[in-house]
Each structure stands twice: as C-alpha cells, then as structure tokens.
Design a protein around this motif. Structure first.
Motif, PDB file in Angstrom:
ATOM      1  N   ARG A 327       0.840  -1.191   0.000  1.00  0.00           N
ATOM      2  CA  ARG A 327       0.000   0.000   0.000  1.00  0.00           C
ATOM      3  C   ARG A 327       0.875   1.240   0.000  1.00  0.00           C
ATOM      4  N   LYS A 328       0.666   2.091  -0.964  1.00  0.00           N
ATOM      5  CA  LYS A 328       1.492   3.283  -1.089  1.00  0.00           C
ATOM      6  C   LYS A 328       0.916   4.426  -0.262  1.00  0.00           C
ATOM      7  N   ARG A 329       1.824   5.282   0.170  1.00  0.00           N
ATOM      8  CA  ARG A 329       1.414   6.487   0.877  1.00  0.00           C
ATOM      9  C   ARG A 329       0.579   7.353  -0.054  1.00  0.00           C
ATOM     10  N   SER A 330      -0.487   7.894   0.450  1.00  0.00           N
ATOM     11  CA  SER A 330      -1.327   8.766  -0.360  1.00  0.00           C
ATOM     12  C   SER A 330      -0.519   9.967  -0.823  1.00  0.00           C
ATOM     13  N   SER A 331      -0.713  10.328  -2.093  1.00  0.00           N
ATOM     14  CA  SER A 331      -0.004  11.486  -2.636  1.00  0.00           C
ATOM     15  C   SER A 331      -0.831  12.766  -2.484  1.00  0.00           C
ATOM     16  N   PHE A 332      -1.925  12.696  -1.695  1.00  0.00           N
ATOM     17  CA  PHE A 332      -2.816  13.848  -1.575  1.00  0.00           C
ATOM     18  C   PHE A 332      -2.083  15.070  -1.034  1.00  0.00           C
ATOM     19  N   PHE A 333      -1.076  14.827  -0.192  1.00  0.00           N
ATOM     20  CA  PHE A 333      -0.381  15.955   0.425  1.00  0.00           C
ATOM     21  C   PHE A 333       0.851  16.388  -0.369  1.00  0.00           C
ATOM     22  N   ASP A 334       1.104  15.774  -1.529  1.00  0.00           N
ATOM     23  CA  ASP A 334       2.191  16.222  -2.392  1.00  0.00           C
ATOM     24  C   ASP A 334       1.778  17.507  -3.101  1.00  0.00           C
ATOM     25  N   ARG A 335       2.750  18.345  -3.404  1.00  0.00           N
ATOM     26  CA  ARG A 335       2.453  19.642  -3.990  1.00  0.00           C
ATOM     27  C   ARG A 335       3.285  19.860  -5.254  1.00  0.00           C
ATOM     28  N   ILE A 336       2.749  20.644  -6.182  1.00  0.00           N
ATOM     29  CA  ILE A 336       3.466  20.978  -7.416  1.00  0.00           C
ATOM     30  C   ILE A 336       4.461  22.099  -7.166  1.00  0.00           C
ATOM     31  N   VAL A 337       4.045  23.131  -6.442  1.00  0.00           N
ATOM     32  CA  VAL A 337       4.931  24.260  -6.150  1.00  0.00           C
ATOM     33  C   VAL A 337       5.856  23.863  -5.001  1.00  0.00           C
ATOM     34  N   PRO A 338       7.184  23.896  -5.216  1.00  0.00           N
ATOM     35  CA  PRO A 338       8.125  23.480  -4.160  1.00  0.00           C
ATOM     36  C   PRO A 338       7.957  24.307  -2.885  1.00  0.00           C
ATOM     37  N   ASN A 339       8.161  23.658  -1.750  1.00  0.00           N
ATOM     38  CA  ASN A 339       7.977  24.325  -0.459  1.00  0.00           C
ATOM     39  C   ASN A 339       8.910  25.509  -0.264  1.00  0.00           C
ATOM     40  N   ASP A 340      10.114  25.433  -0.856  1.00  0.00           N
ATOM     41  CA  ASP A 340      11.103  26.487  -0.605  1.00  0.00           C
ATOM     42  C   ASP A 340      10.931  27.689  -1.537  1.00  0.00           C
ATOM     43  N   ILE A 341       9.934  27.659  -2.411  1.00  0.00           N
ATOM     44  CA  ILE A 341       9.703  28.784  -3.326  1.00  0.00           C
ATOM     45  C   ILE A 341       8.753  29.792  -2.686  1.00  0.00           C
ATOM     46  N   GLU A 342       9.202  31.032  -2.613  1.00  0.00           N
ATOM     47  CA  GLU A 342       8.360  32.118  -2.121  1.00  0.00           C
ATOM     48  C   GLU A 342       8.301  33.213  -3.185  1.00  0.00           C
ATOM     49  N   ILE A 343       7.089  33.573  -3.598  1.00  0.00           N
ATOM     50  CA  ILE A 343       6.894  34.639  -4.583  1.00  0.00           C
ATOM     51  C   ILE A 343       5.980  35.687  -3.961  1.00  0.00           C
ATOM     52  N   THR A 344       6.485  36.899  -3.840  1.00  0.00           N
ATOM     53  CA  THR A 344       5.724  37.964  -3.178  1.00  0.00           C
ATOM     54  C   THR A 344       5.650  39.191  -4.061  1.00  0.00           C
ATOM     55  N   PHE A 345       4.427  39.599  -4.381  1.00  0.00           N
ATOM     56  CA  PHE A 345       4.199  40.815  -5.159  1.00  0.00           C
ATOM     57  C   PHE A 345       3.846  42.003  -4.261  1.00  0.00           C
ATOM     58  N   ASN A 346       3.665  41.739  -2.947  1.00  0.00           N
ATOM     59  CA  ASN A 346       3.183  42.770  -2.028  1.00  0.00           C
ATOM     60  C   ASN A 346       1.824  43.297  -2.465  1.00  0.00           C
ATOM     61  N   ASN A 347       1.027  42.381  -2.977  1.00  0.00           N
ATOM     62  CA  ASN A 347      -0.355  42.672  -3.343  1.00  0.00           C
ATOM     63  C   ASN A 347      -1.204  41.568  -2.722  1.00  0.00           C
ATOM     64  N   ASP A 348      -2.188  41.962  -1.924  1.00  0.00           N
ATOM     65  CA  ASP A 348      -2.931  40.982  -1.128  1.00  0.00           C
ATOM     66  C   ASP A 348      -3.542  39.881  -1.983  1.00  0.00           C
ATOM     67  N   LYS A 349      -4.159  40.272  -3.095  1.00  0.00           N
ATOM     68  CA  LYS A 349      -4.842  39.264  -3.918  1.00  0.00           C
ATOM     69  C   LYS A 349      -3.844  38.317  -4.568  1.00  0.00           C
ATOM     70  N   LEU A 350      -2.788  38.875  -5.183  1.00  0.00           N
ATOM     71  CA  LEU A 350      -1.797  38.022  -5.848  1.00  0.00           C
ATOM     72  C   LEU A 350      -1.110  37.094  -4.864  1.00  0.00           C
ATOM     73  N   ASP A 351      -0.761  37.619  -3.707  1.00  0.00           N
ATOM     74  CA  ASP A 351      -0.066  36.786  -2.723  1.00  0.00           C
ATOM     75  C   ASP A 351      -0.984  35.712  -2.148  1.00  0.00           C
ATOM     76  N   SER A 352      -2.277  36.013  -2.055  1.00  0.00           N
ATOM     77  CA  SER A 352      -3.241  34.984  -1.613  1.00  0.00           C
ATOM     78  C   SER A 352      -3.394  33.900  -2.680  1.00  0.00           C
ATOM     79  N   LEU A 353      -3.416  34.326  -3.949  1.00  0.00           N
ATOM     80  CA  LEU A 353      -3.499  33.348  -5.043  1.00  0.00           C
ATOM     81  C   LEU A 353      -2.298  32.412  -5.013  1.00  0.00           C
TER      82      LEU A 353
END
Length: 521
Positions: A327-353
C-alpha cells in the motif's frame, strides 16, 4: 531470436474487458498515472484515435489487425494495438469522449453501416511482455503501423537494457537487429537523461522524450570536436556515458549545448557543413563561461540508469502474474509548487493566489490549471500597471495591429486590381478609415494574449540572457494555449504532468516579475 508464435493462444474478448497499457511508450514517460478514460482522451488528443474510430465506423474493422495482449493477474493488458482498442472503446460510447459534433458523426456512421459496437475481437495472448517485444518493435519502426517518435523507439530499447536487465547481444537477438543498431539509441538515451535531469533541476526547463529532436543531438556528439567540448565518450561495449571532466563543468556545458539544440531549426542551420561545425564549436568556446583549462580526470562511467543484468532464458521463462503491491502512501499531500519557493508581489490578492496554488494537492488537476491561469493573467496585469507600461503596450499593440491591417487591405486591393483590370493604384487609406482600422485602441484592460506577447517581446530580454529569453518565449505561448483550453474547452483534459510542466516554465517568470515591481507607482 526465433520465436514459435504458433504456440501462442488466441481468444475472443469483449472490448470492455481489455485494459489499455500505461507502459505503452506513448504514455510511459509523462510521469503520471492515467486511468483508462484519461488514456483514451490522451490518445484522441495526441495519436489521432478519433480519425481511426471514424475510419472504422465508415469502412469496418479490418481483419488481420488483432491486438496482442498478456494476462497480468485478473487484467487483460493490450501490449500491441492500443490505438485500435481505444478507437473501438470510443465507438461504444462516443459522447463520453468526444464533442457533440464528432459524437454525432460516429453515431450516424454506426447506424448507417450497422457497426457492432458490443462485438468481441480476437486477441493473440503473449506469454508475457518480453515475448511480445520483437513484434511491437518491428511494427512501430514505421514499416507497417503508426511510427513511434524517435524518443519512444529509443526508450523502448533502453527499457530492455536498464529495466529488463538484458545484455546488449540478447537485445539484438530478440529484436533481430545488429549490436551497433542497439548501441545507437542507448548512446543518445544516456546523454538525454543526463541533460533532462540537469535542465529540470537547475534551469526549470522540461524536455519531453517524445518531442525532442534526437537527430540533432546525434549529429553533435558524432562530431569528434562536439564530444571533446562536452568532455564525454561512450563505452564501446554498452554505450554508457563516460564523463572525462569534473561534474560541475560537465553540467554547465551540457546545459548550454542542450538549450541550443532544443532550438532545432536554428541548430540545423548552424551545425551543417564542416566549416559551420568548426565555427559552432569555436562560438561555444569563446562566448560561454566554460573552464577550458580543466584537465581530463580518470574516466568513470556515469549513467542515470543503473544496470542489473539478467539472463535471456530467465526473461523468456518469466510468465507474468499479478503481484500484490504494498500500500502506497497517499499522494494527496504532495504539492506541485516546491515548499522552498516564495513569490511575493506585495499585493494581497496576488499573494493569496500564490498561497492557494502552493497548498493545492497534486490531484486537483483542473483546479490548479484554472488557478494558475488566473495567477498568470493577474500577475502580468499587476506588473504592467505598477511599472506604468500600459501606454507603451497600447502603442506597440496598435502599431502591430495597424501594420497587419494594412497588409490585409493591401492584399484585397491587389486582388481587385488583378480581377477587374484596374490600372490606377488603389489608395488603401479610405478603406482603412471605413473599416476603422486606423483608430487606436486603449489596451489598459488587455487580454492575457496581448499582455503575454508584450512581456515576451519587450521585457524578457531585460532580465534573461538571449538563450534563456528565446527558450522561455517558445514555451509561453504553448503554456498559455494549454491553460486556455483547460478553462474553455470541455474536450481538453489535464493531468499532473501538464501542471508540473506549466509551473516549471512559469516559475522563473513569476519570480522575475515579482522582483521587478516599481512599488513607488
């Protein structure tokens, strides 16, 4: 290798009991597990399965084209004939896989020609996958059935060496080829794997094995000076890659050279005749930061695939059976965007997206694609607005539109002159005014396409080198079209590989835009 195919069983099975093969080379290297419906949709979109289904509905199912299957556990796996079986499955339920118009076309043909969609088809049963390889390989070299892409053919041979563990001589024996014709794809495959790994990890550039131009790669390393500047050679016995320079320097050179080879049209022009080849190598030495002083070290075989040999007799005697899987571990908690990537526009909507994109599980294929398109469109808009570029965008877009309109009207004017024997020159300006082609538009609410075109043609060169900018431009339009289809086209399906590829290519763009916002505005 002689095989007594007369000993193979054959049996009639219902179409709906046959399983399409996820290990088919057309699917295997897309790094995602598709279900049966998704496989059929992929084959419709990429392998002309609708056309094949339409042909069967018009002309009938040709005898002598029986699929080859093997029994794995309780499943009947189609090893050869996946396109034909997929087409027959489409005919059973056209509306499940096709647009309304295409579905009606097939249904009309089925009724008019009395096509039996619930039929059984005769299948040849191979003892296991290995025994079917010679037939599959021979058919898809292009002599009889739809030819595989070069990368698919090379990967098929490489699997027999790296996954099945057969010796080179045994593979040649099985496929009825010479040893040299087995070594040829292995050389290209090994170097491709090295470059694919480096470009994905260090450059965020994803190259697909079935879309890559292997001919250009082989031309480059077949040239002795090409191998020298790469610092490589190949083991003459098994084609494994030998790297003669330090790994860091090798990675740098391979990355540069592969990015140039990716531009297949340009490479073909520049690396052709002997003198052109010499100039090409000299350009690499002169214009890139290669450390040409490094000395060759003791040669060591480097390969991304580890080789484990097995005997030919062992493979021939290995009748496939379904194994119990852990039985394999569920991949539900895997993510496409790497955890160490941070992108900040200093715009509330964009940063929430971005935060929502980052936390979205892999399985949310369509949600991720739709949200990614939204993030792309609004980040472009914010960058253009913050940097007060919309006036320039409007000017550039109007200039381009005006130029294109003049060409169209000029073509119409020339047609009228030729058709009605008009001798005087036709002034196109009044026509332009009547059609309102001379009026300027305000593009402060530009579409995604217009914003993307402007960024690609006017902004990328500010932040990326020439080659990076060129590669990014070539991917942006394709990714934008794919995301548009995901949002607007009901027939387009999305899988994990689509989303990973799109994010990998767009991540450098998002990072660059966010880091070059004029916050004063």
């Amino acid at each position: 290798m002689y095989t007594n195919y007369d000993t193979w069983e054959h049996f009639e099975y219902s179409i709906n009991t046959l399983h399409l093969d996820l290990s088919n080379p057309r699917l295997k290297y897309r790094n995602v597990k598709l279900n049966q419906t998704e496989i059929i949709k992929f084959l419709i979109q990429n392998e002309n399965v609708y056309d094949l289904a339409k042909k069967i509905s018009e002309e009938g199912y040709f005898v002598g084209e029986e699929p080859i299957i093997c029994i794995e556990g309780d499943k009947k796996i189609v090893l050869e004939g996946n396109r034909r079986v997929a087409a027959l499955k489409v005919l059973q339920d056209p509306s499940k896989y096709l647009s309304n118009a295409r579905s009606k076309t097939l249904q009309k043909n089925i009724l008019e020609n009395n096509i039996k969609t619930d039929r059984k088809i005769n299948c040849h049963i191979a003892p296991n996958r290995f025994h079917a390889n010679p037939i599959i390989y021979e058919r898809h070299k292009g002599e009889s059935l739809k030819k595989w892409e070069t990368g698919n053919q090379y990967a098929f041979v490489a699997d027999m060496y790296y996954e099945d563990g057969l010796a080179i001589e045994d593979i040649a024996n099985v496929l009825n080829e010479t040893v040299s014709r087995i070594l040829k794809p292995l050389r290209a495959y090994n170097l491709f794997l090295e470059a694919k790994d480096i470009l994905e990890k260090e450059e965020g550039v994803i190259i697909e094995i079935d879309n890559f131009d292997f001919t250009n790669l082989e031309r480059f390393y077949s040239y002795e000076e090409g191998r020298k500047i790469l610092g490589i050679n190949f083991n003459p016995d098994n084609a494994e890659l030998i790297i003669n320079i330090p790994r860091e320097e090798f990675n740098k050179r391979l990355s540069v050279i592969f990015k140039r080879i990716i531009d297949a049209e340009s490479f073909s022009r520049e690396f052709n005749k002997e003198e052109e080849k010499r100039k090409y190598i000299e350009d690499l030495k002169t214009n890139y930061n290669f450390d040409l002083s490094v000395s060759s070290k003791e040669a060591t075989t480097q390969s991304k695939s580890s080789k484990q040999t097995t005997s030919l007799d062992e493979q021939k005697g290995n009748i496939t059976s379904r194994k119990k899987k852990r039985r394999k571990r569920s991949s539900f908690f895997d993510r496409i965007v790497p955890n160490d990537i941070e992108i900040t526009f200093n715009n509330d909507k964009l940063d929430s997206l971005f935060d929502e994109l980052k936390t979205m599980p892999n399985e949310k294929y369509y949600s991720f694609a739709i949200l990614l398109r939204t993030y792309l469109e609004q980040s472009l808009y914010y960058y253009l607005k913050a940097n007060q570029l919309f006036d320039n965008l409007s000017e550039k877009t109007n200039e381009k539109t005006l130029e294109e309109s003049k060409k169209k009207v000029g073509s119409v004017a020339q047609y009228l002159k030729n058709t009605y024997n008009i001798e005087k020159a036709i002034d196109i300006e009044p026509i332009m005014n009547i059609l309102r082609f001379n009026s300027s538009k305000d593009y402060s609410n530009a579409s995604l396409k217009i914003m993307l075109d402007y960024i690609a043609n006017n902004e990328l060169n500010k932040y990326f080198d020439v080659q990076q900018s060129k590669n990014l431009k070539s991917y942006l339009t394709r990714i934008k079209d794919d995301l548009d289809l995901a949002v607007h086209n009901i027939e387009t399906y999305i899988d994990l590989s689509h989303n990973k590829r799109a994010w990998s290519h767009l991540q450098p763009l998002f990072l660059t835009l966010s880091q070059n916002i004029n916050n004063k505005n």
